[in-house]
Scaffold this motif. Structure first.
Motif, PDB file in Angstrom:
ATOM      1  N   MET A 129      50.424  12.943 -14.300  1.00  0.00           N
ATOM      2  CA  MET A 129      50.263  14.286 -14.814  1.00  0.00           C
ATOM      3  C   MET A 129      51.539  14.774 -15.505  1.00  0.00           C
ATOM      4  SD  MET A 129      48.348  17.021 -15.019  1.00  0.00           S
ATOM      5  CE  MET A 129      48.484  18.755 -15.118  1.00  0.00           C
ATOM      6  N   VAL A 130      52.668  14.710 -14.795  1.00  0.00           N
ATOM      7  CA  VAL A 130      53.931  15.175 -15.362  1.00  0.00           C
ATOM      8  C   VAL A 130      54.319  14.329 -16.575  1.00  0.00           C
ATOM      9  CG1 VAL A 130      56.401  15.472 -14.933  1.00  0.00           C
ATOM     10  CG2 VAL A 130      54.747  16.178 -13.200  1.00  0.00           C
ATOM     11  N   LEU A 131      54.200  13.029 -16.447  1.00  0.00           N
ATOM     12  CA  LEU A 131      54.539  12.135 -17.552  1.00  0.00           C
ATOM     13  C   LEU A 131      53.640  12.401 -18.765  1.00  0.00           C
ATOM     14  CD1 LEU A 131      56.474   9.976 -18.413  1.00  0.00           C
ATOM     15  CD2 LEU A 131      54.936   8.266 -17.471  1.00  0.00           C
ATOM     16  N   ASN A 132      52.371  12.647 -18.521  1.00  0.00           N
ATOM     17  CA  ASN A 132      51.453  12.980 -19.624  1.00  0.00           C
ATOM     18  C   ASN A 132      51.863  14.274 -20.311  1.00  0.00           C
ATOM     19  OD1 ASN A 132      49.895  10.718 -19.204  1.00  0.00           O
ATOM     20  ND2 ASN A 132      48.403  11.788 -17.919  1.00  0.00           N
ATOM     21  N   ARG A 133      52.309  15.264 -19.539  1.00  0.00           N
ATOM     22  CA  ARG A 133      52.745  16.540 -20.100  1.00  0.00           C
ATOM     23  C   ARG A 133      54.004  16.353 -20.938  1.00  0.00           C
ATOM     24  NH1 ARG A 133      51.878  22.003 -18.569  1.00  0.00           N
ATOM     25  NH2 ARG A 133      49.738  21.702 -17.994  1.00  0.00           N
ATOM     26  N   LEU A 134      54.930  15.517 -20.464  1.00  0.00           N
ATOM     27  CA  LEU A 134      56.151  15.239 -21.228  1.00  0.00           C
ATOM     28  C   LEU A 134      55.806  14.554 -22.551  1.00  0.00           C
ATOM     29  CD1 LEU A 134      58.498  13.952 -18.368  1.00  0.00           C
ATOM     30  CD2 LEU A 134      58.477  16.225 -19.409  1.00  0.00           C
ATOM     31  N   ARG A 135      54.922  13.587 -22.498  1.00  0.00           N
ATOM     32  CA  ARG A 135      54.491  12.895 -23.727  1.00  0.00           C
ATOM     33  C   ARG A 135      53.819  13.875 -24.690  1.00  0.00           C
ATOM     34  NH1 ARG A 135      52.155   8.204 -20.292  1.00  0.00           N
ATOM     35  NH2 ARG A 135      53.913   6.772 -20.242  1.00  0.00           N
ATOM     36  N   GLU A 136      52.998  14.756 -24.147  1.00  0.00           N
ATOM     37  CA  GLU A 136      52.316  15.762 -24.970  1.00  0.00           C
ATOM     38  C   GLU A 136      53.331  16.654 -25.686  1.00  0.00           C
ATOM     39  OE1 GLU A 136      48.479  18.329 -24.043  1.00  0.00           O
ATOM     40  OE2 GLU A 136      50.209  19.105 -22.933  1.00  0.00           O
ATOM     41  N   ASP A 137      54.373  17.062 -24.975  1.00  0.00           N
ATOM     42  CA  ASP A 137      55.420  17.891 -25.580  1.00  0.00           C
ATOM     43  C   ASP A 137      56.149  17.148 -26.696  1.00  0.00           C
ATOM     44  OD1 ASP A 137      54.863  20.067 -23.929  1.00  0.00           O
ATOM     45  OD2 ASP A 137      56.398  19.524 -22.460  1.00  0.00           O
ATOM     46  N   VAL A 138      56.438  15.879 -26.485  1.00  0.00           N
ATOM     47  CA  VAL A 138      57.116  15.074 -27.507  1.00  0.00           C
ATOM     48  C   VAL A 138      56.206  14.906 -28.729  1.00  0.00           C
ATOM     49  CG1 VAL A 138      58.034  12.774 -28.048  1.00  0.00           C
ATOM     50  CG2 VAL A 138      58.662  13.904 -25.888  1.00  0.00           C
ATOM     51  N   ARG A 139      54.937  14.600 -28.502  1.00  0.00           N
ATOM     52  CA  ARG A 139      53.982  14.478 -29.622  1.00  0.00           C
ATOM     53  C   ARG A 139      53.877  15.787 -30.407  1.00  0.00           C
ATOM     54  NH1 ARG A 139      50.872  11.537 -25.810  1.00  0.00           N
ATOM     55  NH2 ARG A 139      49.625  13.391 -25.407  1.00  0.00           N
ATOM     56  N   THR A 140      53.922  16.908 -29.705  1.00  0.00           N
ATOM     57  CA  THR A 140      53.870  18.217 -30.377  1.00  0.00           C
ATOM     58  C   THR A 140      55.070  18.398 -31.284  1.00  0.00           C
ATOM     59  OG1 THR A 140      52.595  19.192 -28.582  1.00  0.00           O
ATOM     60  CG2 THR A 140      53.835  20.705 -29.983  1.00  0.00           C
TER      61      THR A 140
ATOM     62  N   GLY B  92      51.967  28.593 -21.834  1.00  0.00           N
ATOM     63  CA  GLY B  92      50.903  27.590 -21.897  1.00  0.00           C
ATOM     64  C   GLY B  92      51.433  26.228 -22.318  1.00  0.00           C
ATOM     65  N   ARG B  93      50.541  25.406 -22.800  1.00  0.00           N
ATOM     66  CA  ARG B  93      50.879  24.033 -23.172  1.00  0.00           C
ATOM     67  C   ARG B  93      51.319  23.952 -24.631  1.00  0.00           C
ATOM     68  NH1 ARG B  93      46.200  20.360 -20.618  1.00  0.00           N
ATOM     69  NH2 ARG B  93      47.568  18.745 -21.405  1.00  0.00           N
ATOM     70  N   ARG B  94      52.126  22.940 -24.891  1.00  0.00           N
ATOM     71  CA  ARG B  94      52.547  22.555 -26.240  1.00  0.00           C
ATOM     72  C   ARG B  94      53.326  23.637 -26.974  1.00  0.00           C
ATOM     73  NH1 ARG B  94      47.584  20.854 -25.123  1.00  0.00           N
ATOM     74  NH2 ARG B  94      46.621  22.587 -26.245  1.00  0.00           N
ATOM     75  N   LEU B  95      54.127  24.431 -26.247  1.00  0.00           N
ATOM     76  CA  LEU B  95      55.062  25.346 -26.910  1.00  0.00           C
ATOM     77  C   LEU B  95      56.148  24.496 -27.552  1.00  0.00           C
ATOM     78  CD1 LEU B  95      56.510  28.049 -27.537  1.00  0.00           C
ATOM     79  CD2 LEU B  95      57.562  27.861 -25.253  1.00  0.00           C
ATOM     80  N   PHE B  96      56.438  24.759 -28.829  1.00  0.00           N
ATOM     81  CA  PHE B  96      57.540  24.070 -29.495  1.00  0.00           C
ATOM     82  C   PHE B  96      58.503  25.111 -30.034  1.00  0.00           C
ATOM     83  CE2 PHE B  96      59.315  21.884 -33.373  1.00  0.00           C
ATOM     84  CZ  PHE B  96      60.210  21.100 -32.660  1.00  0.00           C
ATOM     85  N   ILE B  97      59.760  25.009 -29.612  1.00  0.00           N
ATOM     86  CA  ILE B  97      60.826  25.892 -30.085  1.00  0.00           C
ATOM     87  C   ILE B  97      61.699  25.057 -31.009  1.00  0.00           C
ATOM     88  CG2 ILE B  97      62.759  27.363 -29.456  1.00  0.00           C
ATOM     89  CD1 ILE B  97      61.439  27.648 -26.661  1.00  0.00           C
TER      90      ILE B  97
ATOM     91  N   VAL C 229      51.888  27.228 -29.459  1.00  0.00           N
ATOM     92  CA  VAL C 229      52.717  28.238 -30.110  1.00  0.00           C
ATOM     93  C   VAL C 229      53.960  27.563 -30.680  1.00  0.00           C
ATOM     94  CG1 VAL C 229      54.157  30.286 -29.697  1.00  0.00           C
ATOM     95  CG2 VAL C 229      51.850  30.155 -28.727  1.00  0.00           C
ATOM     96  N   LEU C 230      54.346  28.006 -31.875  1.00  0.00           N
ATOM     97  CA  LEU C 230      55.548  27.516 -32.555  1.00  0.00           C
ATOM     98  C   LEU C 230      56.494  28.686 -32.738  1.00  0.00           C
ATOM     99  CD1 LEU C 230      57.234  25.499 -34.242  1.00  0.00           C
ATOM    100  CD2 LEU C 230      55.746  26.056 -36.194  1.00  0.00           C
ATOM    101  N   MET C 231      57.728  28.544 -32.234  1.00  0.00           N
ATOM    102  CA  MET C 231      58.765  29.565 -32.411  1.00  0.00           C
ATOM    103  C   MET C 231      59.994  28.904 -33.008  1.00  0.00           C
ATOM    104  SD  MET C 231      58.633  32.108 -29.093  1.00  0.00           S
ATOM    105  CE  MET C 231      59.411  30.971 -27.997  1.00  0.00           C
TER     106      MET C 231
END
Length: 184
Positions: free
Chosen positions: A1-12, A76-81, A99-101
């Motif tokens: 779960m955590v690893l999948n979330r980290l990968r999702e953030d990197v893909r974003t 939420g998910r996939r916030l990119f700053i 969300v993109l900031m």
């Protein structure tokens, strides 16, 4: 779960930043991403009553990244700053998915009372560089806020606002606001 979330953030980050060249670069060198990861740990601590540890961690993350996200904020998910410098997210802020900031964004409060006093960004919102959003306002789904704007009123879904105070410049939401946009 955590690893999948980290990968999702990197893909974003790879999808939202044309300058991103590799997953390794993003994972190791993107302070906005590190700030979100630090927030997730601090938020976990906050939700379990470890408020001092959560605040201490959030301040360490701020020192290392230049991004301050209160551990009580809901994100939420996939916030990119993007660029990740001088971003402030207040205690009662709510940020949806995707969300993109950009750098310099402030989601600030307008009350000294213990109440909802920070903005809500719904799913798909883009906030340009150095924009300031104040109070318990809502920026609707897929709306955009131009760089340097000051937003003190709700923004309808799909609307682009710019200026100080921010006013609608588009109602379609199709004009995505980037860090290079200037307020009118």
């Amino acid at each position: 779960m955590v690893l999948n979330r980290l990968r999702e953030d990197v893909r974003t980050a790879l999808a939202k930043d044309p300058a991103a060249t590799s997953a390794v670069t993003v994972a190791l060198l993107y302070p906005g991403l590190h700030a979100v990861w630090g927030y997730r740990i601090a938020h976990w601590l906050w939700d379990r009553g470890n408020t001092f540890a959560a605040r201490a961690l959030s301040q360490l993350v701020r020192l290392l990244t230049g991004v301050e996200i209160h551990p009580a904020a809901d994100i939420g998910r996939r916030l990119f700053i993007d660029h990740g410098a001088s971003v402030v997210v207040g205690e009662t802020a709510d940020i949806g998915d995707d969300v993109l900031m950009y750098h310099g964004v402030t989601l600030g409060g307008d009350s000294m009372r213990r109440e909802k006093r920070h903005p809500t960004l719904e799913d798909g919102v883009t906030v340009g560089a150095n924009a300031t959003l104040l109070g318990a306002i809502t920026v609707g789904e897929n709306a955009s806020v131009g760089a340097g704007s000051v937003v003190v009123d709700d923004v309808p879904a799909g609307t682009t606002v710019a200026g100080s105070p921010a006013k609608p410049v588009s109602g379609t939401g199709s004009d995505r606001v980037t860090e290079d946009c200037s307020p009118e």
